[in-house]
Design a protein around this motif. Structure first.
Motif, short mmCIF file in Angstrom:
data_model
loop_
_atom_site.label_atom_id
_atom_site.label_comp_id
_atom_site.label_asym_id
_atom_site.label_seq_id
_atom_site.Cartn_x
_atom_site.Cartn_y
_atom_site.Cartn_z
N GLU A 143 43.06 30.73 37.24
CA GLU A 143 42.00 29.92 36.64
C GLU A 143 40.66 30.15 37.33
N ASN A 144 40.67 30.23 38.67
CA ASN A 144 39.43 30.48 39.40
C ASN A 144 38.87 31.86 39.06
N ASP A 145 39.76 32.85 38.92
CA ASP A 145 39.31 34.20 38.56
C ASP A 145 38.66 34.20 37.18
N GLN A 146 39.27 33.53 36.24
CA GLN A 146 38.72 33.50 34.88
C GLN A 146 37.38 32.75 34.85
N LYS A 147 37.28 31.69 35.64
CA LYS A 147 36.05 30.91 35.67
C LYS A 147 34.89 31.71 36.25
N VAL A 148 35.16 32.41 37.36
CA VAL A 148 34.11 33.19 38.01
C VAL A 148 33.69 34.36 37.13
N ARG A 149 34.64 34.99 36.44
CA ARG A 149 34.30 36.12 35.57
C ARG A 149 33.43 35.68 34.40
N LYS A 150 33.69 34.49 33.88
CA LYS A 150 32.84 34.00 32.78
C LYS A 150 31.42 33.75 33.23
N GLU A 151 31.28 33.36 34.52
CA GLU A 151 29.94 33.11 35.05
C GLU A 151 29.24 34.40 35.48
N GLY A 152 29.95 35.53 35.38
CA GLY A 152 29.34 36.81 35.72
C GLY A 152 29.50 37.20 37.18
N GLY A 153 30.33 36.50 37.93
CA GLY A 153 30.52 36.82 39.34
C GLY A 153 31.74 37.71 39.56
N LYS A 154 32.04 37.95 40.83
CA LYS A 154 33.19 38.77 41.21
C LYS A 154 34.17 37.91 41.99
N PHE A 155 35.46 38.16 41.76
CA PHE A 155 36.49 37.34 42.38
C PHE A 155 37.68 38.22 42.73
N GLY A 156 38.35 37.89 43.84
CA GLY A 156 39.58 38.58 44.20
C GLY A 156 39.36 40.01 44.63
N PHE A 157 40.06 40.93 43.98
CA PHE A 157 40.02 42.34 44.36
C PHE A 157 38.63 42.93 44.18
N ALA A 158 37.94 42.56 43.09
CA ALA A 158 36.60 43.08 42.85
C ALA A 158 35.62 42.61 43.92
N GLU A 159 35.83 41.43 44.46
CA GLU A 159 34.94 40.91 45.50
C GLU A 159 35.18 41.61 46.84
N SER A 160 36.41 42.06 47.09
CA SER A 160 36.73 42.67 48.38
C SER A 160 36.31 44.12 48.48
N ILE A 161 35.98 44.78 47.36
CA ILE A 161 35.61 46.19 47.40
C ILE A 161 34.31 46.42 48.18
N PRO A 162 33.19 45.73 47.89
CA PRO A 162 31.96 46.01 48.66
C PRO A 162 32.06 45.60 50.12
N ASN A 163 32.90 44.63 50.45
CA ASN A 163 33.04 44.19 51.84
C ASN A 163 34.04 45.02 52.63
N GLN A 164 34.69 46.00 51.99
CA GLN A 164 35.67 46.88 52.63
C GLN A 164 36.80 46.06 53.27
N LYS A 165 37.34 45.12 52.52
CA LYS A 165 38.44 44.28 53.00
C LYS A 165 39.73 44.54 52.23
N ILE A 166 39.87 45.74 51.66
CA ILE A 166 41.04 46.00 50.83
C ILE A 166 42.28 46.20 51.69
N THR A 167 42.16 47.04 52.72
CA THR A 167 43.33 47.39 53.53
C THR A 167 43.33 46.75 54.90
N ALA A 168 42.26 46.09 55.31
CA ALA A 168 42.22 45.51 56.65
C ALA A 168 41.23 44.36 56.67
N PHE A 169 41.42 43.46 57.62
CA PHE A 169 40.49 42.35 57.80
C PHE A 169 39.22 42.84 58.46
N LYS A 170 38.10 42.29 58.04
CA LYS A 170 36.83 42.69 58.61
C LYS A 170 36.58 41.89 59.89
#
Length: 287
Positions: A143-170
Motif C-alpha cells: 500500500e505504501n508503494d502504491q501510494k508513493v508511486r501515485k504521488e510521483g515519488g520513488k519507493f523500495g527498490f527504485a529508491e535504493s538505486i541512487p543511494n547504492q544500497k542494493i547489495t550493502a548498507f551505506k
C-alpha cells in the motif's frame, strides 16, 4: 493463450532460514508485479503497452508464507527463525507454509528427528500467528508503494538505486588517527607479560619426529586419575617404540652387511621367481 511467469530469486546475503526469506520475497514480488492489459475479441488478442493502458496485477487469492522451526536435543528445545550458526548445530527442521486463513499449504520435515503430534500442533499454532503478522506487513508495504508511486515519488527498490544500497548498507567513512601508533605499541609491549621460556632445540623421540616444550606444565588444570594413567601408558609405549625402532635398525644394518654380496631373491609372485643380481664391480681404469 496464457501468460508464462518465472520467478528467479538471487541470494545477496545468507544468514540462515533462507526458505522463509525466499517465500516472503517471492510472494511480495508476485504481488507487486503488473502484467500488460489484454483484450480478446473473438480470435483476436490485443496486448496493450503501458502507455496505452495501465498494467494490471496478478490474481493472487492467498499468500502462503513459510515459517521454519529448528529442533535441538531431539525435539526438547524449539526455535523459530534459526540463524546460520543455529542451523549448523540443530538436529532437524520443520517448515510449515500457511496463509492468513490458517490453511496449511505444505509441510516439510528434515534432519532425521521424530516429532510427536503435540509438537506439530504447537508449531502450527505459532505459524498461524507469525503468518498473520507477516501478511499484514506485506500488505502495508504494498500500500505504501502504491501510494508513493501515485504521488510521483520513488519507493523500495527504485529508491535504493541512487543511494547504492542494493547489495550493502551505506556507511559513512570514519577517520582513524595513526599519529601516535608507534608510541602506543611500545607502551602496550612494555606493559605486557614477558614471554615464556623458549626451547630452541627440539627433542628427538624417534627418527622423523620431534617435540618442542619439554617440561611445560599443563595450563588446563589438574589431570584426573584416568588421564594420568593414560598419559603414563602413552609415555611407556613411546619409550618401548623407541627401543624397538633402535633394535630394528641395528638388526637391519647387520642383515644388510651379511647379504651384501649375495643375490636378492624376490618370491612374492607365485608364477615365476625373479632374481636380481647386483652389478659386478667395474675394474679400475689405469692410465
Amino acid at each position: 493463450q496464457v501468460w508464462q511467469i518465472r520467478l528467479d530469486l538471487h541470494l545477496l546475503n545468507h544468514d540462515g532460514n533462507i526458505i522463509d526469506a525466499a517465500s516472503i520475497a517471492g510472494i511480495v514480488a508476485l504481488s507487486h508485479f503488473r502484467r500488460p492489459d489484454v483484450s480478446v475479441q473473438g480470435a483476436e488478442v490485443t496486448v496493450y503497452t503501458p502507455e496505452e493502458r495501465d498494467p494490471v496485477p496478478l490474481s493472487i487469492h492467498h499468500m502462503p508464507i513459510c515459517v521454519s522451526f529448528a529442533f535441538f536435543q531431539q525435539g526438547t528445545y524449539l526455535l523459530v527463525d534459526p540463524s546460520e550458526r543455529e542451523e549448523r548445530v540443530m538436529d532437524g527442521v520443520l517448515v510449515i507454509a500457511m496463509n492468513k486463513h490458517r490453511e496449511i499449504c505444505t509441510m516439510q520435515s528434515s534432519g532425521g528427528i521424530m516429532l510427536i503430534k503435540d509438537q506439530v500442533l504447537r508449531c502450527s499454532k505459532i505459524t498461524a500467528v507469525k503468518v498473520a503478522e507477516i501478511t499484514e506487513l506485506i500488505q502495508k508495504a504494498l500500500e505504501n508503494d502504491q501510494k508513493v508511486r501515485k504521488e510521483g515519488g520513488k519507493f523500495g527498490f527504485a529508491e535504493s538505486i541512487p543511494n547504492q544500497k542494493i547489495t550493502a548498507f551505506k556507511m559513512e567513512s570514519a577517520a582513524v588517527d595513526t599519529n601516535n601508533v608507534e608510541e602506543q605499541a611500545e607502551e602496550i609491549i612494555a606493559k605486557a607479560d614477558p614471554p615464556s621460556e623458549v626451547f630452541a632445540k627440539p627433542i628427538l623421540r624417534t627418527p622423523g619426529t620431534a617435540q618442542i616444550g619439554e617440561g611445560i606444565e599443563n595450563s588446563w588444570g589438574e589431570l584426573e586419575e584416568s588421564d594420568r594413567e593414560e598419559a603414563a601408558e602413552e609415555e611407556d609405549e613411546s619409550e618401548a617404540t623407541t627401543l624397538e625402532c633402535q633394535k630394528m635398525e641395528t638388526e637391519d644394518t647387520s642383515a644388510v652387511k651379511e647379504t651384501k654380496n649375495e643375490p636378492i631373491v624376490l618370491s612374492d609372485s607365485e608364477e615365476e621367481e625373479v632374481v636380481i643380481l647386483e652389478p659386478q664391480e667395474l675394474p679400475k681404469k689405469t692410465r
